[in-house]
Design an enzyme around this catalytic site. Structure first.
Site, PDB file in Angstrom:
ATOM      1  N   GLY A  26       8.009   1.691  18.074  1.00 53.16           N
ATOM      2  CA  GLY A  26       6.799   2.508  18.056  1.00 53.16           C
ATOM      3  C   GLY A  26       6.688   3.462  16.877  1.00 53.16           C
ATOM      4  O   GLY A  26       5.820   4.327  16.855  1.00 53.16           O
TER       5      GLY A  26
ATOM      6  N   HIS B  45      15.476  -2.299  28.610  1.00 50.65           N
ATOM      7  CA  HIS B  45      14.576  -1.854  27.544  1.00 50.65           C
ATOM      8  C   HIS B  45      14.796  -0.368  27.298  1.00 50.65           C
ATOM      9  O   HIS B  45      15.036   0.397  28.229  1.00 50.65           O
ATOM     10  CB  HIS B  45      13.117  -2.128  27.917  1.00 50.65           C
ATOM     11  CG  HIS B  45      12.203  -1.926  26.751  1.00 50.65           C
ATOM     12  ND1 HIS B  45      11.759  -0.679  26.369  1.00 50.65           N
ATOM     13  CD2 HIS B  45      11.711  -2.803  25.846  1.00 50.65           C
ATOM     14  CE1 HIS B  45      11.021  -0.808  25.280  1.00 50.65           C
ATOM     15  NE2 HIS B  45      10.973  -2.084  24.945  1.00 50.65           N
TER      16      HIS B  45
ATOM     17  N   SER C 104       8.548  -2.257  16.052  1.00 48.69           N
ATOM     18  CA  SER C 104       7.479  -2.172  15.040  1.00 48.69           C
ATOM     19  C   SER C 104       7.184  -3.482  14.318  1.00 48.69           C
ATOM     20  O   SER C 104       6.787  -3.471  13.150  1.00 48.69           O
ATOM     21  CB  SER C 104       7.787  -1.071  14.015  1.00 48.69           C
ATOM     22  OG  SER C 104       7.737   0.190  14.632  1.00 48.69           O
TER      23      SER C 104
ATOM     24  N   GLU D 220      16.956  -4.074  19.312  1.00 46.98           N
ATOM     25  CA  GLU D 220      15.842  -3.149  19.129  1.00 46.98           C
ATOM     26  C   GLU D 220      16.379  -1.764  18.773  1.00 46.98           C
ATOM     27  O   GLU D 220      16.705  -0.980  19.677  1.00 46.98           O
ATOM     28  CB  GLU D 220      15.013  -3.028  20.420  1.00 46.98           C
ATOM     29  CG  GLU D 220      14.297  -4.288  20.846  1.00 46.98           C
ATOM     30  CD  GLU D 220      12.997  -3.983  21.608  1.00 46.98           C
ATOM     31  OE1 GLU D 220      11.982  -4.583  21.240  1.00 46.98           O
ATOM     32  OE2 GLU D 220      12.990  -3.176  22.537  1.00 46.98           O
TER      33      GLU D 220
ATOM     34  N   ASN E 215       5.442  -7.895  24.778  1.00 46.54           N
ATOM     35  CA  ASN E 215       5.722  -6.861  25.771  1.00 46.54           C
ATOM     36  C   ASN E 215       4.530  -5.920  25.853  1.00 46.54           C
ATOM     37  O   ASN E 215       4.365  -5.051  24.998  1.00 46.54           O
ATOM     38  CB  ASN E 215       7.011  -6.115  25.381  1.00 46.54           C
ATOM     39  CG  ASN E 215       7.343  -5.015  26.379  1.00 46.54           C
ATOM     40  OD1 ASN E 215       6.707  -4.901  27.426  1.00 46.54           O
ATOM     41  ND2 ASN E 215       8.332  -4.209  26.061  1.00 46.54           N
TER      42      ASN E 215
ATOM     43  N   GLY F  87       5.911  -5.051  20.842  1.00 46.59           N
ATOM     44  CA  GLY F  87       5.223  -4.122  21.737  1.00 46.59           C
ATOM     45  C   GLY F  87       3.771  -3.932  21.357  1.00 46.59           C
ATOM     46  O   GLY F  87       2.937  -4.802  21.625  1.00 46.59           O
TER      47      GLY F  87
HETATM   48  P1  13P Z   1       6.783  -1.735  19.284  1.00 47.48           P
HETATM   49  O1  13P Z   1       6.547  -3.130  18.812  1.00 47.48           O
HETATM   50  O2  13P Z   1       5.545  -1.077  19.817  1.00 47.48           O
HETATM   51  O3  13P Z   1       7.513  -0.914  18.264  1.00 47.48           O
HETATM   52  O4  13P Z   1       7.738  -1.840  20.547  1.00 47.48           O
HETATM   53  C1  13P Z   1       8.882  -2.610  20.442  1.00 47.48           C
HETATM   54  C2  13P Z   1       9.407  -2.839  21.794  1.00 47.48           C
HETATM   55  O5  13P Z   1       9.867  -1.928  22.460  1.00 47.48           O
HETATM   56  C3  13P Z   1       9.284  -4.191  22.345  1.00 47.48           C
HETATM   57  O6  13P Z   1       9.948  -4.295  23.538  1.00 47.48           O
END
Ligand code: 13P
Length: 238
Positions: free
Chosen positions: A167, A91, A203, A161, A8, A224
């Site tokens: 993040g 999301h 993460s 998630e 993503n 992400g």
């Molecule tokens: P991160 O991997 O940056 O934590 O984001 C996860 C995410 O929202 C994937 O869709």
């Protein structure tokens, strides 16, 4: 057993950067145990999908309205026309910044189903819910709104998630992820799916990938910020 790895790219990359990273992915020999899917920005999506035929692409979102006078929105019609196979729905960042909720997710799921687009549905709890040990009841409430027992779903991917893991560098334990993945499968056992896959997101990076990969029966990851790094992508090299 094949694991989906969904990259993503959010709004991290501009057109030039997305094209160059997609080129890197397209040239790479992927380990057959992984099925990579790239979710670039809307403005890059069509071009990348047309240019890199050996990669699979996903939209990051689409709107409820379809074809018509809806300035600035992304019609499912456009996604379908370009033969894009996947779309992320619900999301947490869309929930946070654009007011998406589980009722809207439910409607978008129906749109995806009728358009033959494989949905990647995001669910997850916030930190307070997690701390209060109410994750299961939160997920149950979400699934209840999103899915309809009377419908017959094709392939559906659900990404667990936790909002507090996105993040933040924080991840739940393997055991916690396994429990929620099992809980989702159990809750949906009376619903009709051609295929139901459960992924984890939040993460995921090079440091925790190996550990998270040990979670039994998990069907993959939604990644992400790490997904724009070549060092992370190289983990899936043959
Ligand atoms: P991160 O991997 O940056 O934590 O984001 C996860 C995410 O929202 C994937 O869709």
């Amino acid at each position: 057993f094949m694991k989906f790895i969904i990259f993503n790219w959010k709004s991290y990359l501009n057109f030039k950067e997305s094209t160059s990273l997609a080129k890197f992915l397209a040239k790479m020999k992927f380990d057959k145990r992984f099925k990579p899917i790239v979710a670039p920005s809307n403005i890059s999506l069509g071009h990348l999908n047309k240019t890199f035929k050996n990669l699979l692409f996903s939209a990051q979102n689409f709107d409820l309205y379809g074809k018509g006078g809806f300035t600035s929105y992304t019609s499912i019609n456009d996604i379908k026309d370009q033969n894009i196979k996947f779309a992320i729905i619900g999301h947490s960042e869309v929930r946070q910044y654009s007011g998406e909720n589980d009722y809207i997710v439910s409607q978008k799921l129906k749109i995806a189903l009728s358009s033959k687009i494989t949905p990647i549905i995001c669910v997850g709890e916030d930190l307070l819910t997690y701390k209060k040990n109410k994750t299961k009841s939160h997920i149950k409430k979400q699934l209840n709104i999103i899915f309809d027992k009377k419908l017959k779903y094709d392939e559906v991917l659900i990404a667990y998630e936790p909002l507090w893991a996105i993040g933040s560098g924080l991840v739940p334990t393997n055991d916690e992820v396994l429990k929620i993945a099992d809980f989702i499968k159990l809750f949906l056992k009376d619903y009709t799916f051609k295929k139901l896959k459960i992924l984890y997101g939040g993460s995921v990076n090079s440091d925790n990938l190996e550990m998270l990969s040990k979670i039994k029966n998990l069907d993959g990851f939604l990644v992400g910020s790490a997904s724009i790094k070549k060092s992370f992508i190289n983990n899936f090299k043959l």
